[in-house]
Design an enzyme around this catalytic site. Structure first.
Site, mmCIF file in Angstrom:
data_model
loop_
_atom_site.group_PDB
_atom_site.id
_atom_site.type_symbol
_atom_site.label_atom_id
_atom_site.label_comp_id
_atom_site.label_asym_id
_atom_site.label_seq_id
_atom_site.Cartn_x
_atom_site.Cartn_y
_atom_site.Cartn_z
ATOM 1 N N HIS A 21 -6.673 -5.889 0.483
ATOM 2 C CA HIS A 21 -5.714 -6.857 -0.047
ATOM 3 C C HIS A 21 -6.129 -7.366 -1.425
ATOM 4 O O HIS A 21 -5.805 -8.480 -1.819
ATOM 5 C CB HIS A 21 -5.532 -8.026 0.928
ATOM 6 C CG HIS A 21 -4.903 -7.594 2.214
ATOM 7 N ND1 HIS A 21 -5.012 -8.294 3.388
ATOM 8 C CD2 HIS A 21 -4.160 -6.500 2.502
ATOM 9 C CE1 HIS A 21 -4.366 -7.644 4.345
ATOM 10 N NE2 HIS A 21 -3.846 -6.559 3.838
ATOM 11 N N HIS A 57 0.833 -1.198 0.000
ATOM 12 C CA HIS A 57 0.000 0.000 0.000
ATOM 13 C C HIS A 57 0.868 1.249 0.000
ATOM 14 O O HIS A 57 0.456 2.296 0.468
ATOM 15 C CB HIS A 57 -0.895 0.031 1.245
ATOM 16 C CG HIS A 57 -1.527 -1.277 1.565
ATOM 17 N ND1 HIS A 57 -2.460 -1.840 0.761
ATOM 18 C CD2 HIS A 57 -1.330 -2.159 2.585
ATOM 19 C CE1 HIS A 57 -2.836 -3.008 1.274
ATOM 20 N NE2 HIS A 57 -2.155 -3.222 2.379
#
Lengths: 293, 293
Positions: free
Chosen positions: A219, A58
């Protein structure tokens, strides 16, 4: 979507190496994928330390936010995987002084468990540690037992709690400021394509070229609805409606910070091609964090 | 590769609107895709103004570098297309005070022509205007009549000339500093896929999934060689060899600034997965610009 990487098995240690080699104000803890601020070196007995982390993938969250005014350390697991209790504990021990340490954790079972266990062990060692859970995902968890997951709003918690710590807040004050920030956070995502993990042969799901996926998981999990592709202003409208439906954000309650990001796969400026159209009172991209007290 | 946009015919004005609406230190010139610094508002009679620009599609270059210490204004054309003489002239008139104005232009026929004509008209109006041409593309133009084209190294010229202007350099000094910086710049690119212009039906060229394109043009033109895909450290090695072959950069001549970017389509951190391996004396990502004098 292709991406230049090295050994897929070493993407996380390579990421940490690249980061600490590119900025002398950062260091790693030997044997762990932990990035530490070293300018000044923690622990600072008169300042609350802030730790965040989780599974990388991320970026720049969270390792990219280690620095003055934000995080003291970030703990990285494997890609999209929680870090170990050992790694979190090593970070807590490295940065916690007399003022204590606040863990800023995205609400995700593995992270709750491992950060929570590390905090318990650290407390048993006499360290002053508290934890807040960020649950800003407007697409998941409404009424579920585990609650909504943490998403990009976590970065604003880094900034707001970081401002509190920098200006001398106690651990209890920093925790209260972080929790107040979290209670006003709401985030929703949209994807034009799924993601592929380093070394993986295929994506988590497939998406036709003329459809977009709303509310996908942090995810890369399949989202909550699939709709036809539309101009960016319409996509943004649907996101804003999803955020408003969470009930955490109001367009009439005062200034709102609108943070736009690209799920770590899209540069900031790819979203800049079209202005975000906001209701009166919204200030896109302008930080109003100065008045955190 | 998909990207969320609005009306393909309005991507440039939308980009300018989004930028100036997101930062109150910026403004646009009515009727032109020109971004101006307004904090402090130019013209500043005791400071050289800096203007750059060209066809957008390379964001954050150049409009994203308008601000304190860097550009005074950026002039945008259509995507991958030079701005008009009128637009450049409007920018020059808006920012040029008694200290004069330096145009930082990437070496590209349309930009040379339109920035050059605007400079001539401005001089005829009594304004003090000079122009430098950035020609850092190591893959093109060696010995050709038009010379090498300008690439991402232009951003370092913004930074270095910006430092000169901020610290009170005269126009002649700022021009000399910029030209010295340009003479030590060399850039080479690699692509894992071609780009598609907003509204276009197809890319400029096709590239098999297992090949990469070296030395492609700044407007997405096919490059100078096509090779098999390889881990990022090998790709970087080939780029560094191409840069060294230009003769402009030496690993033994003192500190070198290594700037890595993603052709505006790839986030910074996608390159961070693997550390750039540098020869001794190279300082990846560390700016050494402070000693520009």
């Amino acid at each position: 979507m292709s991406k230049p990487i090295g050994d897929p098995a070493r993407v996380v240690p390579d990421l940490v190496d690249a980061l600490v080699r590119s900025d002398r104000r950062l260091a790693r803890i030997d044997g762990h994928n932990v990035v530490l601020r070293v300018d000044p070196s923690p622990p600072a007995d008169d300042r609350v330390a802030l730790i965040s982390g989780g599974g990388p993938g991320h970026e720049p969250a969270h390792a990219g936010y280690v620095g003055a005014g934000m995080l003291t350390a970030a703990v990285l697991g494997e890609v999209f995987t929680s870090p170990s209790v050992d790694a979190v504990l090593a970070a807590i021990r490295a940065v916690t002084g007399a003022a204590g340490c606040l863990l800023i954790v995205k609400n995700y079972t593995g992270d709750r468990l491992n950060f929570g266990l590390a905090a318990q062990i650290a407390r048993a060692e006499g360290l002053n540690v508290e934890m807040v859970l960020v649950d800003d995902d407007a697409a998941t968890g409404g009424g579920s037992r585990v609650g909504a997951r943490g998403l990009a709003g976590t970065v604003l918690v880094h900034k707001i709690a970081g401002a509190a710590a920098t200006t001398g807040a106690t651990l209890a004050e920093a925790q209260a400021v972080a929790e107040r920030a979290i209670s006003g956070l709401s985030t929703m995502g949209v994807a034009l394509s799924p993601c592929i993990l380093p070394g993986a042969a295929a994506a988590n799901f497939t998406l036709p070229r003329d459809e977009v996926e709303f509310g996908l998981g942090i995810h890369g999990e399949q989202g909550v609805s699939r709709e036809g592709v539309a101009p960016v202003a319409e996509l943004v409208g649907r996101l804003v409606n999803g955020i408003l439906a969470s009930g955490r954000v109001s367009v009439s309650g005062g200034p709102v910070v609108a943070m736009v990001n690209g799920w770590a796969g899209r540069p900031q400026w790819n979203w800049g091609w079209s202005p975000v159209r906001c209701s009166p009172g919204w200030s896109p991209l302008e930080s109003k964090c100065a008045g955190w007290r």
